[in-house]
Design a protein around this motif. Structure first.
Motif, PDB file in Angstrom:
ATOM      1  N   TRP A  64       0.837  -1.198   0.000  1.00  0.00           N
ATOM      2  CA  TRP A  64       0.000   0.000   0.000  1.00  0.00           C
ATOM      3  C   TRP A  64       0.876   1.253   0.000  1.00  0.00           C
ATOM      4  O   TRP A  64       1.971   1.269   0.551  1.00  0.00           O
ATOM      5  CB  TRP A  64      -0.959   0.025   1.203  1.00  0.00           C
ATOM      6  CG  TRP A  64      -0.286  -0.131   2.522  1.00  0.00           C
ATOM      7  CD1 TRP A  64       0.192   0.858   3.335  1.00  0.00           C
ATOM      8  CD2 TRP A  64       0.002  -1.369   3.198  1.00  0.00           C
ATOM      9  NE1 TRP A  64       0.757   0.316   4.459  1.00  0.00           N
ATOM     10  CE2 TRP A  64       0.654  -1.046   4.400  1.00  0.00           C
ATOM     11  CE3 TRP A  64      -0.229  -2.712   2.900  1.00  0.00           C
ATOM     12  CZ2 TRP A  64       1.086  -2.016   5.300  1.00  0.00           C
ATOM     13  CZ3 TRP A  64       0.213  -3.677   3.798  1.00  0.00           C
ATOM     14  CH2 TRP A  64       0.852  -3.323   4.988  1.00  0.00           C
ATOM     15  N   VAL A  65       0.380   2.256  -0.707  1.00  0.00           N
ATOM     16  CA  VAL A  65       0.955   3.599  -0.686  1.00  0.00           C
ATOM     17  C   VAL A  65      -0.207   4.533  -0.329  1.00  0.00           C
ATOM     18  O   VAL A  65      -1.281   4.048   0.048  1.00  0.00           O
ATOM     19  CB  VAL A  65       1.594   3.967  -2.050  1.00  0.00           C
ATOM     20  CG1 VAL A  65       2.807   3.109  -2.328  1.00  0.00           C
ATOM     21  CG2 VAL A  65       0.577   3.822  -3.184  1.00  0.00           C
ATOM     22  N   GLY A  81      -2.470  -2.626  -3.241  1.00  0.00           N
ATOM     23  CA  GLY A  81      -2.160  -3.410  -4.446  1.00  0.00           C
ATOM     24  C   GLY A  81      -1.947  -4.865  -4.061  1.00  0.00           C
ATOM     25  O   GLY A  81      -1.653  -5.176  -2.899  1.00  0.00           O
ATOM     26  N   ILE A  82      -2.117  -5.757  -5.028  1.00  0.00           N
ATOM     27  CA  ILE A  82      -1.973  -7.190  -4.752  1.00  0.00           C
ATOM     28  C   ILE A  82      -1.316  -7.878  -5.937  1.00  0.00           C
ATOM     29  O   ILE A  82      -1.530  -7.492  -7.095  1.00  0.00           O
ATOM     30  CB  ILE A  82      -3.343  -7.840  -4.441  1.00  0.00           C
ATOM     31  CG1 ILE A  82      -3.189  -9.325  -4.088  1.00  0.00           C
ATOM     32  CG2 ILE A  82      -4.322  -7.653  -5.589  1.00  0.00           C
ATOM     33  CD1 ILE A  82      -4.442  -9.958  -3.493  1.00  0.00           C
ATOM     34  N   ARG A  99     -10.198  -8.105   0.998  1.00  0.00           N
ATOM     35  CA  ARG A  99     -11.174  -7.877   2.068  1.00  0.00           C
ATOM     36  C   ARG A  99     -10.444  -7.740   3.415  1.00  0.00           C
ATOM     37  O   ARG A  99     -10.704  -6.838   4.197  1.00  0.00           O
ATOM     38  CB  ARG A  99     -12.110  -9.091   2.114  1.00  0.00           C
ATOM     39  CG  ARG A  99     -13.522  -8.759   2.492  1.00  0.00           C
ATOM     40  CD  ARG A  99     -14.362 -10.014   2.428  1.00  0.00           C
ATOM     41  NE  ARG A  99     -15.247 -10.066   1.283  1.00  0.00           N
ATOM     42  CZ  ARG A  99     -15.613 -11.173   0.645  1.00  0.00           C
ATOM     43  NH1 ARG A  99     -15.151 -12.353   1.020  1.00  0.00           N
ATOM     44  NH2 ARG A  99     -16.438 -11.115  -0.363  1.00  0.00           N
ATOM     45  N   GLN A 100      -9.495  -8.634   3.660  1.00  0.00           N
ATOM     46  CA  GLN A 100      -8.757  -8.602   4.926  1.00  0.00           C
ATOM     47  C   GLN A 100      -7.887  -7.357   5.053  1.00  0.00           C
ATOM     48  O   GLN A 100      -7.739  -6.797   6.137  1.00  0.00           O
ATOM     49  CB  GLN A 100      -7.871  -9.841   5.048  1.00  0.00           C
ATOM     50  CG  GLN A 100      -8.629 -11.111   5.347  1.00  0.00           C
ATOM     51  CD  GLN A 100      -7.684 -12.272   5.602  1.00  0.00           C
ATOM     52  OE1 GLN A 100      -6.558 -12.103   6.027  1.00  0.00           O
ATOM     53  NE2 GLN A 100      -8.153 -13.477   5.332  1.00  0.00           N
ATOM     54  N   LEU A 101      -7.309  -6.921   3.931  1.00  0.00           N
ATOM     55  CA  LEU A 101      -6.446  -5.740   3.984  1.00  0.00           C
ATOM     56  C   LEU A 101      -7.270  -4.474   4.254  1.00  0.00           C
ATOM     57  O   LEU A 101      -6.849  -3.597   5.002  1.00  0.00           O
ATOM     58  CB  LEU A 101      -5.659  -5.614   2.673  1.00  0.00           C
ATOM     59  CG  LEU A 101      -4.528  -4.589   2.668  1.00  0.00           C
ATOM     60  CD1 LEU A 101      -3.530  -4.826   3.800  1.00  0.00           C
ATOM     61  CD2 LEU A 101      -3.805  -4.620   1.324  1.00  0.00           C
ATOM     62  N   THR A 118      -6.774  -0.117 -10.863  1.00  0.00           N
ATOM     63  CA  THR A 118      -6.453  -1.303 -11.659  1.00  0.00           C
ATOM     64  C   THR A 118      -6.683  -1.040 -13.140  1.00  0.00           C
ATOM     65  O   THR A 118      -7.565  -0.255 -13.520  1.00  0.00           O
ATOM     66  CB  THR A 118      -7.263  -2.532 -11.186  1.00  0.00           C
ATOM     67  OG1 THR A 118      -6.726  -3.696 -11.819  1.00  0.00           O
ATOM     68  CG2 THR A 118      -8.734  -2.429 -11.520  1.00  0.00           C
ATOM     69  N   ASP A 119      -5.910  -1.704 -13.957  1.00  0.00           N
ATOM     70  CA  ASP A 119      -5.964  -1.503 -15.402  1.00  0.00           C
ATOM     71  C   ASP A 119      -7.377  -1.763 -15.941  1.00  0.00           C
ATOM     72  O   ASP A 119      -8.075  -2.680 -15.475  1.00  0.00           O
ATOM     73  CB  ASP A 119      -4.970  -2.470 -16.068  1.00  0.00           C
ATOM     74  CG  ASP A 119      -4.648  -2.060 -17.487  1.00  0.00           C
ATOM     75  OD1 ASP A 119      -3.529  -1.576 -17.706  1.00  0.00           O
ATOM     76  OD2 ASP A 119      -5.526  -2.221 -18.367  1.00  0.00           O
ATOM     77  N   VAL A 120      -7.784  -1.000 -16.948  1.00  0.00           N
ATOM     78  CA  VAL A 120      -9.129  -1.187 -17.535  1.00  0.00           C
ATOM     79  C   VAL A 120      -9.295  -2.604 -18.100  1.00  0.00           C
ATOM     80  O   VAL A 120     -10.414  -3.093 -18.226  1.00  0.00           O
ATOM     81  CB  VAL A 120      -9.431  -0.147 -18.644  1.00  0.00           C
ATOM     82  CG1 VAL A 120      -9.640   1.228 -18.058  1.00  0.00           C
ATOM     83  CG2 VAL A 120      -8.353  -0.128 -19.708  1.00  0.00           C
TER      84      VAL A 120
END
Ligand SMILES: CC(C)(COP(=O)(O)OP(=O)(O)OC[C@H]1O[C@@H](n2cnc3c(N)ncnc32)[C@H](O)[C@@H]1OP(=O)(O)O)[C@@H](O)C(=O)NCCC(=O)NCCS
Length: 165
Positions: A64-65, A81-82, A99-101, A118-120
């Motif tokens: 995460w940022v 991000g994942i 969900r957990q994050l 996220t990318d289109v």
């Protein structure tokens, strides 16, 4: 090597311009040129965590940022991000992990929203986000650099009130 007395060996005598990573004596080194980012476990600074299954096999990572939407401290929210290993995809891990994050951030910080960009074309992530309770807000044009080009993406968010409902 430069001696403490300041006499330079011939190899250090330069004929043209040069960039020195540090000063010209051993006592004013600026340190390594490349900064090493150490992932942190605090939620109020950029960081990351490893995703593991019940046997502690590594499935992927989250990170995460932060986005700052206004001048005060409250107007700041994480962008998560994942990334999952190939064999871990398509089994619901992405949905459940995000969900957990979200849960971690809302439970342990005062953030009012959590974002994902996220990318289109990333349909799997868009579906995982929808299942995790996120809402798509709009297209963010040309924001993300990937594979030699800028790409459009969807901005998704979930608000604290939605998480609590
Ligand atoms: C994107 C990602 C996190 C999704 O996690 P996942 O565990 O694979 O997804 P889930 O199993 O939770 O499935 C979520 C949904 O996407 C669908 N889906 C999964 N893979 C898909 C694919 N390749 N194409 C289209 N839909 C796909 C699932 O069917 C499910 O939809 P449904 O609820 O309608 O059935 C994971 O695939 C991944 O890490 N991909 C590579 C890195 C990446 O794209 N990260 C995100 C960057 S923003």
């Amino acid at each position: 090597m430069v001696s403490a007395h300041g006499d330079h060996p011939a190899s250090l005598h330069r004929r043209g311009p040069a960039l020195l990573a540090g000063g010209d004596s051993p006592f004013d080194d600026w340190g390594p040129a490349q900064r090493v980012e150490v992932p942190q476990h605090r939620l109020d600074t950029p960081g990351g965590l490893v995703i593991v299954d019940e046997r502690e096999t590594v499935l992927g990572t989250v990170s995460w940022v932060f986005a700052q939407w206004g001048p005060n401290a409250a107007s700041r929210n994480p962008i998560i991000g994942i990334w999952l290993r190939r064999e871990a995809r398509g089994r619901g891990v992405g949905t459940e992990t995000q969900r957990q994050l979200v849960d971690l951030h809302f439970r342990h910080t005062t953030a009012n929203r959590v974002e994902v960009h996220t990318d289109v074309e990333n349909v799997a992530e868009q579906r995982a986000l929808a299942r995790a309770g996120f809402t798509s807000e709009d297209i963010i044009r040309g924001a993300q650099w990937r594979d030699g080009a800028f790409h459009d993406g969807f901005l998704f968010s979930i608000l604290r009130a939605e998480w609590a409902a």
